[in-house]
Every structure is written in structure tokens, then in C-alpha cells.
Design a protein around this motif. Structure first.
Motif, PDB file in Angstrom:
ATOM      1  N   TYR A   1       9.364  24.567  -9.530  1.00  0.00           N
ATOM      2  CA  TYR A   1      10.352  25.183  -9.683  1.00  0.00           C
ATOM      3  C   TYR A   1      11.552  24.163  -9.022  1.00  0.00           C
ATOM      4  CZ  TYR A   1      13.862  28.877  -8.833  1.00  0.00           C
ATOM      5  OH  TYR A   1      15.085  29.586  -8.861  1.00  0.00           O
ATOM      6  N   ILE A   2      11.334  23.562  -7.978  1.00  0.00           N
ATOM      7  CA  ILE A   2      12.313  22.858  -7.488  1.00  0.00           C
ATOM      8  C   ILE A   2      12.822  21.678  -8.379  1.00  0.00           C
ATOM      9  CG2 ILE A   2      12.514  21.071  -5.621  1.00  0.00           C
ATOM     10  CD1 ILE A   2      10.349  22.864  -4.052  1.00  0.00           C
ATOM     11  N   ALA A   3      11.745  21.048  -9.113  1.00  0.00           N
ATOM     12  CA  ALA A   3      12.263  19.871  -9.966  1.00  0.00           C
ATOM     13  C   ALA A   3      12.781  20.317 -11.203  1.00  0.00           C
ATOM     14  CB  ALA A   3      10.959  19.027 -10.078  1.00  0.00           C
ATOM     15  N   VAL A   4      12.493  21.227 -11.775  1.00  0.00           N
ATOM     16  CA  VAL A   4      12.878  21.638 -13.168  1.00  0.00           C
ATOM     17  C   VAL A   4      13.893  22.704 -13.365  1.00  0.00           C
ATOM     18  CG1 VAL A   4      11.958  22.386 -15.453  1.00  0.00           C
ATOM     19  CG2 VAL A   4      10.643  20.901 -14.038  1.00  0.00           C
ATOM     20  N   ASP A   5      13.579  23.883 -12.452  1.00  0.00           N
ATOM     21  CA  ASP A   5      14.404  24.890 -12.395  1.00  0.00           C
ATOM     22  C   ASP A   5      15.801  24.825 -11.413  1.00  0.00           C
ATOM     23  OD1 ASP A   5      12.897  26.463 -14.131  1.00  0.00           O
ATOM     24  OD2 ASP A   5      11.513  26.656 -12.791  1.00  0.00           O
ATOM     25  N   ALA A   6      15.422  24.649 -10.239  1.00  0.00           N
ATOM     26  CA  ALA A   6      16.453  24.441  -9.168  1.00  0.00           C
ATOM     27  C   ALA A   6      17.410  23.050  -9.324  1.00  0.00           C
ATOM     28  CB  ALA A   6      15.976  24.656  -7.911  1.00  0.00           C
ATOM     29  N   VAL A   7      16.487  21.958  -9.645  1.00  0.00           N
ATOM     30  CA  VAL A   7      16.992  20.616  -9.766  1.00  0.00           C
ATOM     31  C   VAL A   7      18.055  20.195  -8.491  1.00  0.00           C
ATOM     32  CG1 VAL A   7      18.013  19.006 -11.408  1.00  0.00           C
ATOM     33  CG2 VAL A   7      17.036  21.003 -11.961  1.00  0.00           C
ATOM     34  N   ASN A   8      17.620  20.502  -7.265  1.00  0.00           N
ATOM     35  CA  ASN A   8      18.633  20.218  -6.274  1.00  0.00           C
ATOM     36  C   ASN A   8      18.014  18.858  -5.443  1.00  0.00           C
ATOM     37  OD1 ASN A   8      16.314  21.074  -4.649  1.00  0.00           O
ATOM     38  ND2 ASN A   8      17.549  21.598  -2.941  1.00  0.00           N
ATOM     39  N   ILE A   9      17.109  18.069  -6.286  1.00  0.00           N
ATOM     40  CA  ILE A   9      16.733  16.636  -5.996  1.00  0.00           C
ATOM     41  C   ILE A   9      16.882  15.662  -6.900  1.00  0.00           C
ATOM     42  CG2 ILE A   9      15.032  17.486  -4.114  1.00  0.00           C
ATOM     43  CD1 ILE A   9      13.102  17.261  -5.920  1.00  0.00           C
ATOM     44  N   ALA A  10      16.958  14.351  -6.765  1.00  0.00           N
ATOM     45  CA  ALA A  10      16.711  13.617  -7.455  1.00  0.00           C
ATOM     46  C   ALA A  10      15.550  12.567  -6.996  1.00  0.00           C
ATOM     47  CB  ALA A  10      17.951  12.471  -7.757  1.00  0.00           C
ATOM     48  N   PRO A  11      14.275  12.871  -7.458  1.00  0.00           N
ATOM     49  CA  PRO A  11      13.306  12.065  -6.896  1.00  0.00           C
ATOM     50  C   PRO A  11      13.417  10.724  -7.408  1.00  0.00           C
ATOM     51  CG  PRO A  11      12.656  14.088  -8.282  1.00  0.00           C
ATOM     52  CD  PRO A  11      14.006  13.816  -8.479  1.00  0.00           C
ATOM     53  N   LEU A  12      13.123   9.949  -6.492  1.00  0.00           N
ATOM     54  CA  LEU A  12      13.110   8.527  -6.844  1.00  0.00           C
ATOM     55  C   LEU A  12      11.550   7.795  -7.065  1.00  0.00           C
ATOM     56  CD1 LEU A  12      15.986   7.352  -4.755  1.00  0.00           C
ATOM     57  CD2 LEU A  12      16.250   7.651  -7.077  1.00  0.00           C
ATOM     58  N   PHE A  13      11.259   7.533  -5.956  1.00  0.00           N
ATOM     59  CA  PHE A  13       9.727   6.745  -5.963  1.00  0.00           C
ATOM     60  C   PHE A  13       8.822   7.177  -4.894  1.00  0.00           C
ATOM     61  CE2 PHE A  13      13.251   3.757  -7.354  1.00  0.00           C
ATOM     62  CZ  PHE A  13      12.793   3.691  -8.633  1.00  0.00           C
ATOM     63  N   HIS A  14       7.588   7.273  -5.019  1.00  0.00           N
ATOM     64  CA  HIS A  14       6.561   7.268  -4.083  1.00  0.00           C
ATOM     65  C   HIS A  14       6.544   5.758  -3.725  1.00  0.00           C
ATOM     66  CE1 HIS A  14       5.782  11.324  -5.532  1.00  0.00           C
ATOM     67  NE2 HIS A  14       5.255  10.770  -6.655  1.00  0.00           N
TER      68      HIS A  14
ATOM     69  N   PHE B   1       0.668  -1.034   0.060  1.00  0.00           N
ATOM     70  CA  PHE B   1       0.139   0.132   0.029  1.00  0.00           C
ATOM     71  C   PHE B   1       0.694   1.259  -0.043  1.00  0.00           C
ATOM     72  CE2 PHE B   1       0.651   1.070   4.289  1.00  0.00           C
ATOM     73  CZ  PHE B   1       0.885  -0.259   5.024  1.00  0.00           C
ATOM     74  N   PRO B   2       0.408   2.376  -0.607  1.00  0.00           N
ATOM     75  CA  PRO B   2       1.189   3.343  -0.779  1.00  0.00           C
ATOM     76  C   PRO B   2       1.242   4.118   0.818  1.00  0.00           C
ATOM     77  CG  PRO B   2      -0.614   3.802  -1.890  1.00  0.00           C
ATOM     78  CD  PRO B   2      -0.547   2.487  -1.393  1.00  0.00           C
ATOM     79  N   ASN B   3       2.485   4.518   1.206  1.00  0.00           N
ATOM     80  CA  ASN B   3       2.544   4.953   2.475  1.00  0.00           C
ATOM     81  C   ASN B   3       2.836   6.301   2.753  1.00  0.00           C
ATOM     82  OD1 ASN B   3       5.433   5.354   1.781  1.00  0.00           O
ATOM     83  ND2 ASN B   3       6.216   3.574   2.760  1.00  0.00           N
ATOM     84  N   ALA B   4       2.519   7.180   1.708  1.00  0.00           N
ATOM     85  CA  ALA B   4       2.807   8.523   1.925  1.00  0.00           C
ATOM     86  C   ALA B   4       4.191   9.049   1.930  1.00  0.00           C
ATOM     87  CB  ALA B   4       1.924   9.282   2.883  1.00  0.00           C
ATOM     88  N   GLU B   5       5.337   8.344   1.638  1.00  0.00           N
ATOM     89  CA  GLU B   5       6.764   8.620   1.700  1.00  0.00           C
ATOM     90  C   GLU B   5       7.200   8.666   0.093  1.00  0.00           C
ATOM     91  OE1 GLU B   5       8.539   8.730   4.135  1.00  0.00           O
ATOM     92  OE2 GLU B   5       7.778   7.569   6.113  1.00  0.00           O
ATOM     93  N   THR B   6       8.052   9.630   0.008  1.00  0.00           N
ATOM     94  CA  THR B   6       8.735   9.592  -1.170  1.00  0.00           C
ATOM     95  C   THR B   6       9.995   9.713  -0.996  1.00  0.00           C
ATOM     96  OG1 THR B   6       6.965  11.097  -2.077  1.00  0.00           O
ATOM     97  CG2 THR B   6       8.815  11.197  -3.099  1.00  0.00           C
ATOM     98  N   SER B   7      10.926   8.807  -1.744  1.00  0.00           N
ATOM     99  CA  SER B   7      12.268   8.579  -1.650  1.00  0.00           C
ATOM    100  C   SER B   7      13.004   9.237  -2.567  1.00  0.00           C
ATOM    101  CB  SER B   7      12.871   7.028  -1.891  1.00  0.00           C
ATOM    102  OG  SER B   7      12.302   6.673  -2.994  1.00  0.00           O
TER     103      SER B   7
END
Lengths: 306, 506
Positions: free
Chosen positions: B462-475, B257-263
Motif C-alpha cells: 500500500y505504501i509503495a504502490v497506492d500511497a507512493v509517499n516514498i521514493a525507495p532507493l537502495f538496500h 556486507f548488507p547492513n540492514a539499512e534502506t536509503s
């Protein structure tokens, strides 16, 4: 054993304990500030500072040390941060479980090792000896963690004759005891076998045989008594290790002992729990050492404790 | 000789117990339920429900809040309050449920709520809810009558009801100067005993105001090993086991089940070479997310494009997910190198042991992917305390370039619970200093409705496309193993809340 001997040992133990506790105080603090672990990551810096002040962590290390030392002299080990209870209360709940677990496992391992080691020595070089050798080598080298999970899979999940884990009646002790039994059993069989072979070839055994003593008496009375000393020494060391808890076994089986408590205390930077656990275990080790000395004297009349 | 006799007696006792098999229940009695979790709760104080280990035992089992969040859409639904309205920008009125009593016999009324609010905000108690959910928000409550309560905030707080869904109300008899280990709430279960190191026992509360639980007795126990937790359901020692590792959770009884966490990986964008946007983009392009799903991460995990899951208010569905393109990553690195960016400098990947199942393995794979794209990355797995030191400010100015493995939880359902601390200049975990982003997040936090959603969506973009200071992985998903004879389907809140009341035997 004279009272003077006991006093001398106690004095040395007190000095060692003081040095140990002092080292523990500084070493656990080298592992880092516990505040971040105890507050939510979103907590403000002001909240973190407030907690540091509340715990006295804002003061100099030496000021903290002298306060702590004064408390320890009155056997006040402080409050556990994680359990929010007096640390020594938490430790004294866990310690008897660990001591009972270790004592049962070690007593069984010692007894079984004497029997198997003696049988192997009597049949040295034969197939029984080789079989015992393979068994003891395997037991001495198998990892607790693997053995525990295999035990759960086999006896709990497949055969359904034991519970997977937990704490309660005798049945809950079988798998943890079996896991803790393996390594000392393997080690002690090797030691008993070696010292028995040496004893069986000694001149006093030949003399006993020449005087017409039966094989059983020669083996289990004359030779074994002499062969026991190294096994007792190693058992004393193993007992001291067990007093610190069967960490992995306690974690796997959810057994509420001092090993699991100490591991959790270190990971959670629960200084009071770590220090109280070290103190309690050190006292137990001191008692074990005294008992081993007494056992030595009773096995070997040449040994005099003075 | 005496000792040997004792050992024989003990061995015989164990053998007899084994032969009789007395202590192993093949199946639980229909009036008892055992749930196995990973850890013992740290606290059972009603004001400590922000920590999931505490809340899954307390929240909606022993204690309840004024309102709940719907697991379906995150909307605020009644609990101890039956209705609420915003009187003015700083004042809210709550109508309280009548005829509710605490487990200790005290009546639930406006004064009980006032006492609980005071307790949660008391700095001396350092309550989790006060520090993490309210975060300095001052609440002054006034009883209009026993069932009507006015709550005034010191600043505009458009989502006060959301925040109050995390604040459980304990009995007014709860000590005010210390945390309690014996909570008395209004929930469907009351605490029987908390046996340290072993279990928490609950029994159904006869005077509960709502639907009575189907199973009157519940026990929560904890085991560190996933394989042991899973085995306990197979043997009937437990009926529900949480947080089963993907490699153990492969049976029909295992529910993901989705647990509201994003890695994600947080990139320290202030230190060279990671202060160059091309390098940060290359890092994202070098990670083969499809290759990680179904192998190291559970097959039901969803590739993430931002740091909150779709269930969160403010989620932006229009941000593209990074595609795996190692060749483009290499060319971006080459372009940066040509401009004098020190792309060969060693980058440390800080991981946290056990942050989620297979956390070390995931970073080992990512380290290899980065190496393939031309990065010089070294992996350092840390336990929680040193990891927190890297996560939280203050940081050393001369620190090495690094990326940090983390996981962000947002069970509260609004972007404000994620953004300020992690992405504003003053945030205690933020590697971004950007006035424009600060304004988006601050304005979004004060806005309501569509305006709020729009501002938060812009911030995420802005965070994901302009700043890019994260590498989102998975919900992420969590796996729970449920016994075949038990009716229970874990939902998105199951990581923080075991809804014992809704569980029954078939």
C-alpha cells in the motif's frame, strides 16, 4: 610589568569574558533543541518532553540564563550531555593536548621562519629568496586536511615510518605538528623577510656597518631584533587561534584536543561542552596576550608596560 | 636562548624516535586485536544498546541479552536464556542459563534480569532500549526460581523475544539511579578501560560460559576519516576498519556486507504539488537508480522497492522496483499541471550531511535527474539537528513542499520496528493519514505467523504502490576492511555488533 597593569588587563578580560560567555549561552541555544539528538528517533513525544524538563529546557530562556550564570560564577559548567561527565573535566583533559600541540608547532614554525626569512632577506632578489618565497607561499596556502591525508599516505602507508594517527609518544605528534606547522611557517617567513629587508636598509644598520660590525652580528643582532616585533605580533594572533584547537588536524589524526571536542560539542548540541571549552580557551588567550606584551617589552626596550 | 635550546632538544628527541621507529608495530601481536570505527561510543551502559555506536562495543562482547537474532534468517536463538514459551497472550516464560557469572562476580539469575528490565524502563534514566525498542511496552517480571522467569506485558506482544534480543543484562550491581561508564556483563570480554577521546580496551573474561575468544585483548578506537581508517589496516595499526567509503574500499581486503539499512526519500504528501499522486509517481520515475549504483552508491547495493530489506519479516517480494522513465515522468507532470496542480512550485530536497557515504553527491545527482524531468527542486544539506527537526513532528502547516533524505535501519528483523512511527497517522515521522493503512499496521503488530506476514506485506504494498509517499532507493551495504591475516567475515549484524569472539588470526 606592574601589578596595576596586570589588574587592569584582568578586569578588562573579565568583562570581555562575561560578554563572550553571555553571547555563547544564547548563540548555542539558537542552534536548536538538543533533545532530538539525544533520544532515539522512535522515542515518544512524552519521552522528549520528559527530557526537556529534566534538562530545564522547558523553562524560559531568561530563567535558564540566570541559573546558568549563577553556576558559572561558582565555576560549575554543568554536565556534558554526550559524555555524561562534568563538562570542565572533559575540557581540561583535552586542553593540555591542544596547547602542547600548538606550542610545539608554533615554536618550530617561529624558529624556522626567522632563519628562512632572514636568509631570504639577506639574499633578497636572488634565487635563494625566490625559492624561500615559493616554499612559504605554498606552506601558507596548503589546506590542513589535504596535507594531513597526504602525510598519512606518504609517511605511514608508503614509508611506514610514522603512525597514521592516534595519541601517545612523540612519534604520534610528528604528523599533526607538521600539518599545523605549515601555515604559520609560511605566513611568518613572509613577515620576517619583509621586516628584515626594511631593517637591513635602516640607518642604524648602516651605522653598525660603518662602525665595523661583522655581517652576522649586523644581521642577527641589530637587524633581526628590530624585525622581530611584527613576527611576535602575528605569532601571538596565531597562538590565540591555535588555543582554540587545530580542528581539522585533530579530526583527521584522531588527536584528543579541544578543537575536535568543540566541533563535536557544537554538532551534538552539547551546550555544557561548548560553553566550558569557550571559557577555557578564552582564559588561555588572555594569558597568551599578557605573555606577548611581556615579550614585546623584552625585545624592544622602547616598549614600557604600564 | 633557553627556548631555542628546548626546541632543539625536542627536535632531536623526535628525530631519534623516528630513526628508531620504536612505536610503529608492523603487525599486531597475536594476542591483540585493534578495531577502528567512526565514532566514540556515547554510552557503555547496558541499557543503551539501541544506538549502534554503543552496541557494537557492548552487545555480545561485554554484555549479552536473553536471546539473539540469527544473522542468517533473523530467527530468535538462545543466549542467556536457553528456552522460552508463551504461557498466555500476555505472559512469557524464560528458562535461564545456569552457571553464568557477571564480570564483577555476581551471579546471573532471574533477579538480575528483573533488575535490568526495571532499569531499562526507568523514565528517569532515559535508556535507549526503553525508548526505542520497548517504546512504552510495560514489562513486569517475576522470578519463579533463580533460573525461571515470567515476563508479563501490558499489551499483546507476539514478538517479545525479538525485542528482548536488544535488551542487554548488566550486573545487578549496576547503579539504578545513573548511567554507568563501567559496565559489568556476562559477555566474553570485560572492560579494562574507556579512555575518553582515545580508546576502549577489552580483555577476555576467564569465567565466560561459552566458547572462549581466540584473541584475548581487543581495543576499539575511532577515527572520523574513512581514508585514515582504511590506512590503519594497511599499516597494521588496526586489523579491522568499518564504514570505509566506496571510493576508499576498492581493495581485495574490503568486504561489502548488507547492513540492514534502506536509503529512501520521504515525500511530504500533504503539501502541494506533492499531494498529487501523479507528481509523486513522476518523482520516482525520474530517478535513474541504475545510474547511481556502482558510481555514487556501492555496486553491491540492491535497488529497493520498499523500506525494509528482504531479511525482515513482512518484506513483500512482489512489489515492482521503479524503472527509470523520464518521458513518462514528464507526461505525468504535464497531466497534473493541466488539472491545476502547481507542479512548477519549488520543492526542497532536505539532505543530511554524512547520513551515508556520498550522501550529498547522491542528492546532487537526484536533483539533476528531477530537473531533467521538469521538477523545480532545490537542494538543502543539513547537519543532524536541523535535519531531525524536519524528520520529526510537529511540523509547520505552512511548510514548503519537500522531500527528505533518510535511511531506515531494521536490524531487529520484524516490520513492526519500521512501520508504526513512519507510516501511521500518529507516527512521529509519518506524512500519511490513512485509516486503512493504520488498521493494517495495527492488526499486523498484534498478529502472529503467516497472518502477521500477510498484513505487513499488504502495508508495504500500500505504501509503495497506492500511497507512493516514498521514493525507495537502495538496500545499503557497508564496507569493512579486514587485514589479510585475520579470519573475519562481516554479516548483516556487523553494523550494530562486532563479534569479537568469532575473530581470529590465520
Amino acid at each position: 610589568m606592574s601589578f596595576t597593569y596586570f589588574l587592569k588587563r584582568a578586569a578588562f578580560a573579565a568583562l570581555a569574558l562575561a560578554a563572550l560567555m553571555t553571547s555563547a549561552f544564547f548563540l548555542v541555544r539558537l542552534t536548536g533543541d538538543p533533545v532530538n539528538l539525544y533520544l532515539p528517533v522512535d522515542a515518544s513525544e512524552a519521552a522528549r518532553d520528559a527530557m526537556r524538563i529534566r534538562l530545564g529546557l522547558d523553562r524560559s530562556l531568561m530563567a535558564q540564563f540566570f541559573d546558568w550564570a549563577w553556576d558559572i560564577l561558582s565555576l560549575d559548567f554543568g554536565m556534558s550531555l554526550w559524555h555524561n561527565r562534568p563538562a570542565m573535566d572533559v575540557v581540561l583533559e583535552a586542553l593540555p593536548n591542544t596547547l602542547a600541540l600548538g606550542a610545539i608547532a608554533l615554536a618550530l614554525a617561529f624558529t624556522a621562519a626567522i632563519v628562512m626569512g632572514s636568509i631570504a632577506a639577506v639574499n633578497a632578489g636572488g634565487w635563494i629568496d625566490r625559492g624561500v618565497n615559493v616554499l612559504s607561499q605554498a606552506a601558507a596556502s596548503v589546506p590542513d586536511f589535504w596535507l594531513g591525508l597526504m602525510g598519512v599516505l606518504l609517511f605511514a602507508v608508503t614509508f611506514r615510518i610514522l603512525p597514521t594517527s592516534g595519541f601517545g609518544g612523540p612519534i604520534y605528534w610528528v604528523l599533526p605538528v607538521a600539518c599545523l606547522f605549515a601555515r604559520p611557517f609560511g605566513t611568518l617567513v613572509q613577515i620576517v623577510r619583509g621586516s628584515m629587508i626594511e631593517a637591513l636598509n635602516a640607518t642604524f644598520v648602516r651605522t653598525a656597518r660603518a662602525k665595523g660590525a661583522r655581517d652576522g652580528r649586523v644581521t642577527f643582532v641589530h637587524a633581526l631584533r628590530n624585525a622581530l616585533l611584527p613576527a611576535v605580533t602575528v605569532t601571538g594572533d596565531l597562538a590565540a587561534q591555535f588555543a582554540g584547537g587545530g580542528g581539522v588536524v585533530e579530526v583527521v589524526f584522531g588527536f584528543p584536543g579541544i578543537g575536535k571536542l568543540l566541533i563535536d560539542g557544537i554538532l551534538k548540541r552539547d551546550f555544557a561542552i561548548v560553553q566550558a571549552s569557550i571559557f577555557a580557551v578564552a582564559v588561555v588567550i588572555f594569558v597568551i596576550n599578557i605573555l606577548v606584551d611581556m615579550l614585546y617589552a623584552s625585545i624592544d626596550p622602547r616598549v614600557r608596560i604600564e | 636562548m633557553k627556548k631555542i635550546t628546548g626546541i632543539h632538544a625536542l627536535s632531536m628527541g623526535l628525530a631519534i624516535s623516528l630513526a628508531a621507529g620504536v612505536a610503529i608495530p608492523a603487525r599486531a601481536a597475536p594476542d591483540k586485536l585493534t578495531v577502528v570505527v567512526t565514532d566514540e561510543p556515547k554510552s557503555l551502559d547496558p541499557c543503551d544498546t539501541d544506538l549502534s555506536g554503543n552496541s557494537r562495543i557492548l552487545h555480545n562482547n561485554i554484555t549479552e541479552a536473553l536471546v539473539n537474532l540469527s544473522p542468517k534468517d533473523g530467527s530468535v536463538v538462545p543466549s542467556l536464556a536457553t528456552s522460552w514459551r508463551q504461557v498466555d497472550s500476555l505472559t512469557w516464560e524464560f528458562k535461564l542459563r545456569q552457571g553464568v557469572t557477571f564480570h564483577d562476580g555476581k551471579a546471573f539469575d532471574a533477579n538480575a534480569v528483573i533488575a535490568a528490565l526495571k532499569r531499562a524502563q526507568d523514565p528517569a534514566l532515559a535508556c535507549e532500549v526503553g525508548l526505542a525498542t520497548l517504546k512504552g511496552l510495560k514489562l513486569n517480571a517475576e522470578a519463579v526460581n533463580p533460573t525461571t522467569l515470567l515476563i508479563r506485558t501490558d499489551v499483546v506482544e507476539p514478538i517479545l523475544p525479538n525485542k528482548l534480543s536488544a535488551l542487554d543484562i548488566g550486573s545487578p550491581a549496576t547503579p539504578g539511579d545513573t548511567k554507568t561508564r563501567n559496565p559489568a556483563g556476562t559477555g566474553p570480554y570485560k572492560l579494562v578501560a574507556w579512555t575518553p577521546g582515545q580508546s576502549v580496551g577489552l580483555v577476555a573474561y576467564e569465567g565466560y560460559w561459552g566458547d572462549k575468544p581466540a584473541i584475548p585483548n581487543a581495543t576499539i578506537i575511532w577515527r572520523a576519516e574513512s581514508a585514515v581508517r582504511a590506512a590503519m589496516v594497511d599499516t597494521g595499526e588496526a586489523q579491522i576498519a568499518y564504514e570505509i567509503a566506496p571510493q576508499d574500499g576498492t581493495t581485495g581486503q574490503d568486504h561489502a556486507f548488507p547492513n540492514a539499512e534502506t536509503s529512501l526519500l520521504r515525500i511530504d504528501a500533504q503539501i502541494a504539488p506533492l499531494n498529487d499522486k501523479r507528481v509523486r509517481e513522476a518523482l520516482n520515475l525520474a530517478i535513474d537508480r541504475d545510474g547511481l549504483i556502482g558510481t555514487i552508491f556501492h555496486k553491491d547495493a540492491q535497488k529497493a522497492m520498499q523500506v525494509v530489506p528482504p531479511s525482515v519479516f513482512g518484506f513483500n517480494p512482489d512489489i515492482p522496483v521503479w524503472t527509470y522513465d523520464p518521458e513518462k515522468a514528464k507526461s505525468l507532470l504535464a497531466a497534473a499541471k493541466a488539472d491545476g496542480v502547481p507542479v512548477d512550485k519549488e520543492i526542497i530536497i532536505y539532505g543530511r550531511i554524512g547520513i551515508y557515504p556520498n550522501s550529498s553527491e547522491s542528492l546532487e545527482a537526484i536533483q539533476a535527474m528531477l530537473a531533467d524531468a521538469g521538477f523545480n527542486a532545490r537542494l538543502e544539506m543539513l547537519e543532524t539537528s536541523p535535519w531531525l527537526k524536519r524528520l520529526l513532528k510537529p511540523w509547520n502547516k505552512d511548510r514548503p513542499p519537500s522531500i527528505l533524505q533518510t535511511q531506515i535501519d531494521n536490524a531487529e528483523g520484524d516490520a513492526v520496528f519500521t512501520l508504526p512511527n513512519r507510516f501511521t497517522t500518529d507516527g512521529n515521522q509519518s506524512t500519511i493519514t490513512d485509516a486503512g493503512l493504520d488498521k493494517l499496521i495495527t492488526d499486523g503488530s498484534k498478529a502472529t505467523g503467516d497472518e502477521r506476514k500477510k498484513l505487513f506485506q499488504q502495508a508495504f504494498r500500500y505504501i509503495a504502490v497506492d500511497a507512493v509517499n516514498i521514493a525507495p532507493l537502495f538496500h545499503m551495504v557497508t564496507i569493512a576492511r579486514v587485514a589479510k591475516n585475520v579470519n573475519y567475515t562481516p554479516d548483516v549484524q556487523a553494523g550494530n555488533e562486532i563479534k569479537l569472539k568469532s575473530i581470529s588470526y590465520r
